[in-house]
Design a protein around this motif. Structure first.
Motif, mmCIF file in Angstrom:
data_model
loop_
_atom_site.group_PDB
_atom_site.id
_atom_site.type_symbol
_atom_site.label_atom_id
_atom_site.label_comp_id
_atom_site.label_asym_id
_atom_site.label_seq_id
_atom_site.Cartn_x
_atom_site.Cartn_y
_atom_site.Cartn_z
ATOM 1 N N ASN A 198 0.859 -1.178 0.000
ATOM 2 C CA ASN A 198 0.000 0.000 0.000
ATOM 3 C C ASN A 198 0.898 1.233 0.000
ATOM 4 O OD1 ASN A 198 -2.172 1.775 0.260
ATOM 5 N ND2 ASN A 198 -2.189 1.611 2.495
ATOM 6 N N VAL A 199 1.081 1.848 -1.174
ATOM 7 C CA VAL A 199 1.966 2.998 -1.309
ATOM 8 C C VAL A 199 1.142 4.264 -1.126
ATOM 9 C CG1 VAL A 199 3.584 4.239 -2.791
ATOM 10 C CG2 VAL A 199 3.487 1.734 -2.878
ATOM 11 N N VAL A 200 1.481 5.047 -0.113
ATOM 12 C CA VAL A 200 0.744 6.268 0.220
ATOM 13 C C VAL A 200 1.664 7.462 -0.008
ATOM 14 C CG1 VAL A 200 -0.476 7.543 2.018
ATOM 15 C CG2 VAL A 200 -0.631 5.041 1.934
ATOM 16 N N HIS A 201 1.290 8.332 -0.944
ATOM 17 C CA HIS A 201 2.102 9.523 -1.218
ATOM 18 C C HIS A 201 1.598 10.679 -0.356
ATOM 19 C CE1 HIS A 201 4.402 7.630 -4.331
ATOM 20 N NE2 HIS A 201 3.312 7.295 -5.003
ATOM 21 N N ASP A 202 2.200 10.810 0.810
ATOM 22 C CA ASP A 202 1.805 11.830 1.780
ATOM 23 C C ASP A 202 2.966 12.005 2.751
ATOM 24 O OD1 ASP A 202 0.331 13.693 3.176
ATOM 25 O OD2 ASP A 202 -1.368 12.349 3.600
ATOM 26 N N TRP A 203 2.888 13.066 3.544
ATOM 27 C CA TRP A 203 3.891 13.311 4.578
ATOM 28 C C TRP A 203 3.449 12.704 5.893
ATOM 29 C CZ3 TRP A 203 8.612 15.313 3.717
ATOM 30 C CH2 TRP A 203 8.809 16.041 2.540
ATOM 31 N N ALA A 204 4.310 11.981 6.551
ATOM 32 C CA ALA A 204 4.072 11.547 7.926
ATOM 33 C C ALA A 204 4.427 12.715 8.847
ATOM 34 C CB ALA A 204 4.913 10.329 8.266
ATOM 35 N N ILE A 205 3.474 13.137 9.667
ATOM 36 C CA ILE A 205 3.693 14.326 10.496
ATOM 37 C C ILE A 205 3.700 14.031 11.986
ATOM 38 C CG2 ILE A 205 2.806 15.916 8.745
ATOM 39 C CD1 ILE A 205 0.187 16.026 10.408
ATOM 40 N N ASP A 206 3.296 12.815 12.383
ATOM 41 C CA ASP A 206 3.318 12.499 13.807
ATOM 42 C C ASP A 206 3.390 10.986 13.999
ATOM 43 O OD1 ASP A 206 3.338 13.152 16.523
ATOM 44 O OD2 ASP A 206 1.186 12.819 16.719
ATOM 45 N N VAL A 207 4.030 10.585 15.079
ATOM 46 C CA VAL A 207 4.087 9.184 15.490
ATOM 47 C C VAL A 207 3.721 9.118 16.961
ATOM 48 C CG1 VAL A 207 5.573 7.183 15.877
ATOM 49 C CG2 VAL A 207 5.870 8.566 13.805
ATOM 50 N N ASP A 208 2.720 8.296 17.267
ATOM 51 C CA ASP A 208 2.345 8.028 18.656
ATOM 52 C C ASP A 208 2.812 6.608 18.966
ATOM 53 O OD1 ASP A 208 1.079 7.331 21.060
ATOM 54 O OD2 ASP A 208 -0.668 8.582 20.639
ATOM 55 N N ARG A 209 3.949 6.492 19.636
ATOM 56 C CA ARG A 209 4.508 5.166 19.872
ATOM 57 C C ARG A 209 3.703 4.373 20.906
ATOM 58 N NH1 ARG A 209 9.183 4.973 22.133
ATOM 59 N NH2 ARG A 209 9.672 7.174 22.556
ATOM 60 N N ALA A 210 3.011 5.056 21.815
ATOM 61 C CA ALA A 210 2.181 4.351 22.799
ATOM 62 C C ALA A 210 0.960 3.728 22.123
ATOM 63 C CB ALA A 210 1.756 5.306 23.897
ATOM 64 N N ALA A 211 0.336 4.490 21.236
ATOM 65 C CA ALA A 211 -0.848 3.993 20.529
ATOM 66 C C ALA A 211 -0.484 3.212 19.270
ATOM 67 C CB ALA A 211 -1.763 5.162 20.162
ATOM 68 N N LYS A 212 0.779 3.281 18.862
ATOM 69 C CA LYS A 212 1.271 2.646 17.637
ATOM 70 C C LYS A 212 0.494 3.149 16.410
ATOM 71 C CE LYS A 212 3.513 -1.505 19.377
ATOM 72 N NZ LYS A 212 3.699 -2.944 19.192
ATOM 73 N N THR A 213 0.524 4.458 16.253
ATOM 74 C CA THR A 213 -0.128 5.073 15.097
ATOM 75 C C THR A 213 0.795 6.105 14.452
ATOM 76 O OG1 THR A 213 -1.176 6.793 16.466
ATOM 77 C CG2 THR A 213 -2.461 4.776 16.022
ATOM 78 N N VAL A 214 0.598 6.296 13.151
ATOM 79 C CA VAL A 214 1.271 7.333 12.368
ATOM 80 C C VAL A 214 0.201 8.236 11.777
ATOM 81 C CG1 VAL A 214 2.691 7.792 10.330
ATOM 82 C CG2 VAL A 214 3.223 5.842 11.805
ATOM 83 N N THR A 215 0.348 9.532 11.953
ATOM 84 C CA THR A 215 -0.599 10.492 11.391
ATOM 85 C C THR A 215 -0.003 11.129 10.149
ATOM 86 O OG1 THR A 215 -1.518 10.963 13.578
ATOM 87 C CG2 THR A 215 -1.972 12.564 11.835
ATOM 88 N N LEU A 216 -0.806 11.231 9.084
ATOM 89 C CA LEU A 216 -0.366 11.808 7.825
ATOM 90 C C LEU A 216 -0.892 13.224 7.663
ATOM 91 C CD1 LEU A 216 -0.961 8.735 5.465
ATOM 92 C CD2 LEU A 216 1.045 9.286 6.869
#
Length: 422
Positions: free
Chosen positions: A102-120
């Motif tokens: 799944n190739v997503v062309h966007d900027w990763a702007i945040d990582v929540d390591r506790a919740a294990k999520t990446v925000t684009l």
């Protein structure tokens, strides 16, 4: 050893090959999920090997803002006219279509390591079981007084390839007769240790043909640099009298620039120049800092699997990693990616993991058919990725050997880009 495309791919694939077992980490959401941020030599490779070798057992998402990726390696050859811009441009269609990534062309702007999520940047949120960061480099603010990213059109860095490479080449081609090209070299550590000096060689190659009375200044904070004897021998042979290097003994550590006036202040001596290539001090790409895994500049990692020393579910590859003895290079990132893919696949699916082994070679072109190289093999220790043995081209080599080295680099480029993008 001579590498061609088939041999290059086979070398890494042998180390990473292992049979996949049914997923052992699902946590109620089906397949284990891996998010990879950064689509260069580390990120594209690790995504491809995870998808290919897990045979669909792992859900792989690759986040990369650029639809066309320009390799920094070989971008100096573009400046010199040995290759075209489209030759160093690559897309991600095969990774999506053939490997199901799944190739997503966007900027990763945040990582929540506790919740294990990446925000684009577009608002989407991606969940992961394992996060792999391969964000490359960013520049240290105020590393060269007077220069900032806002000044990169006046004084390009061209250390992220693409439009900056085009700009620098255009500036070199437009230099007035007898003008001055200046390169401000970075302090250690930085991406591609021989890179600034190959660039000097490639700019000299152009100027020798179109502007032979031009001068090149290299302002360098380092006492020595990668392949120094080879480059200096080549400069003397091919570009006699054109290149002057100002090292730390002569003011190379006390440098500021004025992009508006196109001047460089070297320990109080002001030089007017026509083109100024500023390569600042570097650090890990910003998302690594946002994720909270850097030491302020780079990301300390464990050698066996490239996992962060502060979070075992975050792995960091390539230029951004503080891993030990390997240089920051495309070959190194690709090698680390295969080890990381094997380790992550083992953790998520129960497949076999073999001891980590790494290799690297850096080729440089000094003039037409005058190629040189340096390289080594490495192993994982408890403390770091440690060098086992190495090799380097020798001064005084004959023309046939140097031509063969250059041809070897062309084969390697075809091999690594196929390995990255499928």
């Amino acid at each position: 050893m001579t590498l061609n495309r088939r041999k290059f791919i086979g070398t890494g694939a042998a180390a990473a090959a292992a049979l996949s077992a049914p997923a052992v980490l699902a946590d109620g959401h089906g397949k284990p999920r891996v998010v990879v941020i950064g689509g260069g030599a580390g990120g594209a490779t690790v995504a491809r090997y995870l998808a290919k070798d897990s045979k669909g057992a792992i859900d792989v998402t690759l986040v990369e803002p650029s639809r066309s990726y320009f390799t920094c390696f070989f971008s100096n050859l573009y400046i010199a006219g040995f290759t075209d811009l489209e030759d160093i441009s690559h897309t991600y269609g095969t990774l999506a279509a053939k490997y199901g990534i799944n190739v997503v062309h966007d900027w990763a702007i945040d990582v929540d390591r506790a919740a294990k999520t990446v925000t684009l940047a577009g608002g989407a949120q991606l969940s992961y079981d394992k996060l792999i960061l391969s964000p490359g480099i960013d520049f240290v603010e105020d590393a060269v007084p007077g220069w900032s990213v806002a000044a990169q059109n006046a004084m390009p860095h061209a250390y992220k390839a693409g439009s900056q490479s085009e700009l620098l080449k255009a500036q070199v081609m437009a230099m007035p007769e007898g003008g001055t090209f200046a390169l401000v070299a970075p302090p250690n550590p930085y991406r591609c240790p021989p890179g600034p000096y190959e660039r000097v060689s490639m700019v000299a190659h152009v100027l020798k043909q179109i502007n032979p009375s031009a001068k090149i200044l290299v302002i360098d904070p380092k006492e020595k640099f990668s392949k120094q004897g080879l480059f200096e021998e080549g400069w003397q042979s091919h570009y006699t009298g054109m290149i002057e290097r100002i090292g730390p003994d002569f003011g190379g550590t006390n440098v500021s620039v004025n992009p508006d006036d196109m001047t460089i202040d070297i320990d109080g001596m002001v030089e007017k120049v026509d083109v100024c290539n500023v390569i600042p001090a570097q650090k890990a790409g910003r998302i690594a800092d946002i994720a909270g895994v850097t030491d302020g500049n780079w990301v300390p990692v464990n050698a066996a699997d490239l996992s962060s020393k502060v979070d075992p579910d975050v792995h960091v590859l390539g230029d951004a990693a503080a891993q030990g003895d390997m240089p920051k290079s495309g070959f190194a990132a690709n090698s680390q990616a295969k080890v990381c893919a094997m380790a992550v696949r083992g953790a998520l699916t129960g497949s076999k993991v073999f001891p980590a082994k790494f290799t690297n070679t850096c080729w440089s072109l000094i003039d037409s058919d005058d190629g040189v190289k340096v390289g080594a093999t490495y192993e994982a220790t408890a403390d770091k990725i440690a060098k086992v043995d190495g090799f380097i081209s020798q001064t005084g080599e004959d023309a046939a050997t140097r031509k063969a080295t250059y041809q070897e680099s062309i084969g390697w480029y075809a091999g690594i880009t196929a390995d990255m993008f499928g």
